[in-house]
Scaffold this motif. Sequence first.
Motif, short mmCIF file in Angstrom:
data_model
loop_
_atom_site.label_atom_id
_atom_site.label_comp_id
_atom_site.label_asym_id
_atom_site.label_seq_id
_atom_site.Cartn_x
_atom_site.Cartn_y
_atom_site.Cartn_z
N PRO A 61 19.47 11.16 5.70
CA PRO A 61 19.20 12.88 5.92
C PRO A 61 18.01 12.23 6.08
N VAL A 62 16.80 11.39 5.45
CA VAL A 62 15.66 11.37 6.02
C VAL A 62 15.53 11.41 7.78
N THR A 63 17.18 9.95 8.14
CA THR A 63 17.06 10.25 9.43
C THR A 63 17.03 10.90 10.78
N GLN A 64 17.37 12.25 9.78
CA GLN A 64 17.86 12.98 10.65
C GLN A 64 16.93 14.37 10.73
N VAL A 117 1.02 -1.21 -0.06
CA VAL A 117 0.12 -0.39 -0.24
C VAL A 117 0.70 1.05 0.15
N ARG A 118 1.67 1.31 0.73
CA ARG A 118 3.54 2.55 0.84
C ARG A 118 3.46 2.54 0.11
N MET A 119 3.70 1.26 -0.84
CA MET A 119 4.66 1.54 -2.02
C MET A 119 3.77 2.39 -3.43
N LYS A 120 3.01 1.91 -3.43
CA LYS A 120 1.98 1.87 -4.01
C LYS A 120 1.18 3.31 -4.53
N VAL A 151 14.16 7.91 -9.87
CA VAL A 151 13.54 7.12 -9.31
C VAL A 151 13.92 6.82 -8.50
N ILE A 152 14.85 6.06 -8.25
CA ILE A 152 15.77 5.44 -6.85
C ILE A 152 16.45 7.03 -6.29
N ALA A 153 16.75 7.37 -6.47
CA ALA A 153 17.13 8.50 -6.00
C ALA A 153 15.93 9.52 -5.15
N TRP A 154 14.52 9.43 -6.02
CA TRP A 154 13.50 10.00 -5.44
C TRP A 154 12.59 9.86 -4.30
N MET A 155 12.99 8.30 -4.44
CA MET A 155 12.31 7.48 -3.33
C MET A 155 13.31 7.18 -2.48
N ASN A 156 14.39 7.00 -2.64
CA ASN A 156 15.27 7.73 -0.95
C ASN A 156 15.33 8.17 -0.49
N GLN A 157 14.80 9.82 -1.25
CA GLN A 157 14.28 11.24 -0.46
C GLN A 157 12.97 11.75 0.00
N ASN A 158 11.89 10.27 -0.40
CA ASN A 158 10.80 10.61 -0.20
C ASN A 158 10.45 9.76 0.77
N SER A 159 11.86 8.66 1.44
CA SER A 159 11.45 7.54 2.14
C SER A 159 10.87 7.78 3.89
N LEU A 160 10.75 9.08 4.14
CA LEU A 160 10.14 9.02 5.52
C LEU A 160 8.77 8.14 4.95
N ALA A 161 8.38 8.59 4.55
CA ALA A 161 6.57 7.62 4.42
C ALA A 161 6.40 6.28 4.22
N TRP A 162 7.79 5.58 3.78
CA TRP A 162 8.13 4.41 3.88
C TRP A 162 8.01 3.50 5.24
N ALA A 163 8.51 4.90 6.03
CA ALA A 163 9.28 4.53 7.47
C ALA A 163 7.58 4.64 8.32
N SER A 164 6.97 4.93 8.00
CA SER A 164 5.31 4.87 8.19
C SER A 164 5.53 3.02 8.44
N TYR A 206 25.71 -3.02 -5.98
CA TYR A 206 24.85 -3.58 -7.12
C TYR A 206 23.36 -3.51 -7.04
N ALA A 207 22.93 -2.40 -6.02
CA ALA A 207 22.31 -2.20 -5.71
C ALA A 207 21.95 -1.04 -4.97
N VAL A 208 20.98 0.52 -4.87
CA VAL A 208 20.75 1.54 -3.77
C VAL A 208 20.00 1.30 -3.25
N PRO A 209 20.45 0.59 -0.99
CA PRO A 209 19.60 0.85 -0.15
C PRO A 209 18.25 1.64 -0.06
N PHE A 210 17.67 0.81 0.27
CA PHE A 210 16.17 1.85 0.52
C PHE A 210 15.57 1.51 2.64
N ASP A 211 16.14 0.92 2.51
CA ASP A 211 15.91 0.84 3.68
C ASP A 211 16.72 0.19 4.18
N ILE A 212 16.38 -0.58 5.88
CA ILE A 212 17.09 -1.65 6.57
C ILE A 212 15.96 -1.58 7.63
#
Length: 427
Positions: free
Chosen positions: A355-358, A40-43, A333-346, A135-141
Amino acid sequence: MNRLLKKALAATALFALGAGMAHAKETVVWWDFLSGGDGVRMKALIQKFNEDHPDIQIDATTLEWGVPFYTKVQTSAAVGEGPDVMTYHLSRLPLGVSTNTLREITPEELASAGLKPEDYAPANFQAAQVDGKLYAVPFDIHSLVLYYNKDRLAEAGLIGADGKPAGLDTLEGFDAALKKLTDGPSDYGLSFQTAGDGGVWRVFYSLLGQQDGAFLGEGGVLPGDENLDKAKKALSAIANWSAQGWLPKATEYPASVALFTSGKAPLFLNGVWEVPTMVDLAAKNQLGFEWGAIQMPALLGHKATWADSHAFAIPNNVGKEISPEKLKAVLTVIAWMNQNSLAWASAGHIPAYVPVTQTGEFKAMEPNATYAPLAETAVFDPQSVIAGVASPVYEATGNYFVPAVNGEMDPAEAVESFRDDLNGQLP
């Protein structure tokens, strides 16, 4: 006149073609394995991206999680029919690289997206590499955390002045707490999935990491007597919890969650992905107690916790080299998702993008902000073709460690059988 008319029509057609090209959208074909709350959050994020980028359109498809997803990715990339970008577990990177499924992301490409290695926790960025190549860009832990029933712990005198659990930061203290909680009104002191490989593996690997145990080395799996002994100590600690009646045996995943949410087990070891479950139940007044979540205590040495990451990877589509225009769109796309990952943290996750965690918004997000420091002590799955989600390591955990936790096999014997089995599968 006919000749002039033909020229005019040709000029008009060329103009129209040029105008169309100027306004053409770059379609990014996207595959993920995200369902439930994650889905739901990713959509929602994808929809927001598409609204904000009239020149790029994400065309997303959600596939079945686990082995089916990774098998489809591998077979599709081999014939040049994979997506442009996909979600990927960092724990699966070594296998993906070994099968030529993944395309390297060069330092220059990462920088072109406005991203840099320092934007990520060191262990997380290291887990995104194989043989020094990204080989990948992390999105979360997403990691193991300890959920707790604050009301029940307070009754047992196990809440400190800061409102957090107290007295749990040694194996002896943790065992004493489990006994006290089980002897009280609770059915069990602790709950987690003991009938499946995932729950047992995450707890075991955390306890191995707390001892600085090496899972892989020149001697193979659990090399040398010292690492073997540390593994036995970790598994024996878990088996003792169930043997004492503090941890329920043969408990499937849904039942392990229900034991905590019903108040029958005041402590619960599981991934951060269950945070939305607690939030939703509390909002509906269906939980019946105050809850929280903290980093897994240091039971066998220092703090260390199993972790993995959802990440973004680009498949190596054989015979279909990605164009510069497509690559630019994918990196956007990858950069935008990282920079807007506060919503994913929910969803309980810790954003990989530091930078989002700060931000003040994340620091006010609970319980995420409380357990976020685990990013600095996270132990990611072993980097091997036999490890990672839905791998031989998980299968061997189910074959040997799960029976040991449930009293059906001696822990020391289980560890040795586990080691021998996996050593036979190393390339």
